[in-house]
Design an enzyme around this catalytic site. Structure first.
Site, PDB file in Angstrom:
ATOM      1  N   SER A 244       4.582  -9.102   5.240  1.00  0.00           N
ATOM      2  CA  SER A 244       3.383  -8.973   4.518  1.00  0.00           C
ATOM      3  C   SER A 244       2.490  -8.276   5.340  1.00  0.00           C
ATOM      4  O   SER A 244       1.321  -8.527   5.377  1.00  0.00           O
ATOM      5  CB  SER A 244       2.885 -10.481   3.898  1.00  0.00           C
ATOM      6  OG  SER A 244       1.866 -10.024   2.807  1.00  0.00           O
TER       7      SER A 244
ATOM      8  N   LYS B 283       1.306  -6.063  -2.686  1.00  0.00           N
ATOM      9  CA  LYS B 283       2.353  -5.108  -2.150  1.00  0.00           C
ATOM     10  C   LYS B 283       3.743  -5.048  -2.856  1.00  0.00           C
ATOM     11  O   LYS B 283       4.404  -4.310  -2.563  1.00  0.00           O
ATOM     12  CB  LYS B 283       2.585  -5.925  -0.747  1.00  0.00           C
ATOM     13  CG  LYS B 283       1.378  -5.940   0.296  1.00  0.00           C
ATOM     14  CD  LYS B 283       1.832  -6.606   1.548  1.00  0.00           C
ATOM     15  CE  LYS B 283       0.758  -6.463   2.580  1.00  0.00           C
ATOM     16  NZ  LYS B 283      -0.376  -7.581   2.433  1.00  0.00           N
TER      17      LYS B 283
ATOM     18  N   SER C 115      -1.765 -10.505  -1.253  1.00  0.00           N
ATOM     19  CA  SER C 115      -0.593  -9.561  -0.992  1.00  0.00           C
ATOM     20  C   SER C 115       0.526  -9.438  -2.020  1.00  0.00           C
ATOM     21  O   SER C 115       1.449  -8.878  -1.748  1.00  0.00           O
ATOM     22  CB  SER C 115       0.043 -10.267   0.391  1.00  0.00           C
ATOM     23  OG  SER C 115      -0.904 -10.063   1.335  1.00  0.00           O
TER      24      SER C 115
END
Length: 329
Positions: free
Chosen positions: A164, A110, A107
């Site tokens: 997330s 992101k 993640s």
């Protein structure tokens, strides 16, 4: 007439000299810089063959590292695949382990998703979900966004960076990029613009894919750019966020999320005289435990630290604390 003839000869001689210089370069020094489509390190480490000075470029305001820098045996990174610590003010690399190795970012992807969205969208832009938000991968973090739901980009960025949420990543991508594929192309274009030449994205959330990878150094470049934006810096510093978005019928869908950053939540402690400002976590079975942080020393000087593929969450935060201790030395 002799004067005119001599003048013509002088002009011809001058033109010959200029032509010769145009083919030899400045000062007669030529540089052999071999191009590779698969560079082993960042494009910021180009070195002329005739000397050891860096070629001047926009990288002069960035930290640059070509190899491992692990002089301090007190830093235990034995259970992490890659790690680095960057002093942003002095543009100095304080620690580096395998910083140019291509690894799954989970993640931490992101960060780029948020960066591209901030660059190309507006906070009050209304995003509408379609079926692309229906992620079925086991263990994927989701907010429960359904087709027809609406929220602003500002709301989506908070859910993306703090919680997330993978479904929110898809929501952002389709609305900002016109399609998920179009948005991913924008992510890769931004990576190249930043010099992150060992990075390639295939999705906006970071769920594992063999063609989805980055490096610890490239993540520094991306994160360093993202923290220039006030919206990004404010969100990654927050611990709790409450908001309300709407379903396809206009019904309210309240939601409260907490940060996944365990330093901010107080579960783990940073070293004395070091303040963790914010960052992003990432975890998948393939990527294991990942973390990137913005921290400050007692004088307020900023540092970026990153660890990729730590064996467990506990090990990740213990090793990050060891890494941050280098700030005090």
């Amino acid at each position: 007439m002799k004067f005119i003839s001599d003048g013509k000869r002088l002009i011809a001689l001058g033109l010959s000299c200029l032509t010769a210089l145009s083919f030899t370069g400045c000062g007669g020094v030529s540089y052999d810089m071999t191009y590779s489509a698969e560079p082993k390190i960042s494009s910021f480490d180009i070195v002329p063959a005739q000397n050891t000075e860096k070629v001047s470029s926009f990288a002069e305001d960035l930290c640059v590292v070509a190899d491992n820098l692990m002089d301090d045996e007190a830093v235990d990174m034995s259970q992490a695949a890659a790690a680095a610590l960057f002093d942003l003010n002095d543009r100095e690399v304080l620690y580096a382990k395998n910083v140019h190795d291509r690894l799954y970012p989970a993640s931490l992807t992101k960060i780029m998703t948020a960066l591209v969205a901030i660059q190309h969208g507006s906070p009050d832009q209304i995003l509408t979900a379609t079926s692309v938000v229906n992620i079925t991968e086991t263990g994927a973090t989701l907010c429960g966004v359904k087709s027809g739901d609406t929220m602003t980009l500002d709301q989506a960025l908070h859910l993306l960076l703090m919680y997330s949420a993978n479904d929110v990543a898809m929501l952002i991508a389709e609305n900002i990029g016109g399609s998920v594929e179009g948005f991913v192309e924008m992510m890769n274009e931004e990576a190249l613009r930043l010099g992150a030449t060992n990075t390639h994205f295939v999705n906006p959330h970071g769920l594992s894919n063999d063609e989805h990878y980055t490096t610890a150094y490239d993540l520094y470049l991306i994160f360093n750019e993202a923290i220039k934006y006030e919206t990004f810096s404010e969100i990654v510093h927050m611990t709790t966020y409450q908001t309300t978005y709407y379903d396809r019928n206009g019904k309210e869908k309240p939601i409260t999320v907490n940060t996944t950053n365990q330093f901010l939540k107080g579960k783990y402690d940073a070293p004395e005289s070091v303040t963790v400002i914010g960052g992003k976590t990432g975890t998948t079975n393939a990527a294991k435990s990942c973390l990137i942080l913005l921290s400050r020393d007692v004088g307020g000087a900023p540092y970026i630290s990153v660890i990729l593929k730590a064996e467990t969450v506990d090990i990740l935060y213990a090793e990050m604390a060891d890494l941050l201790e280098e700030i005090n030395k």
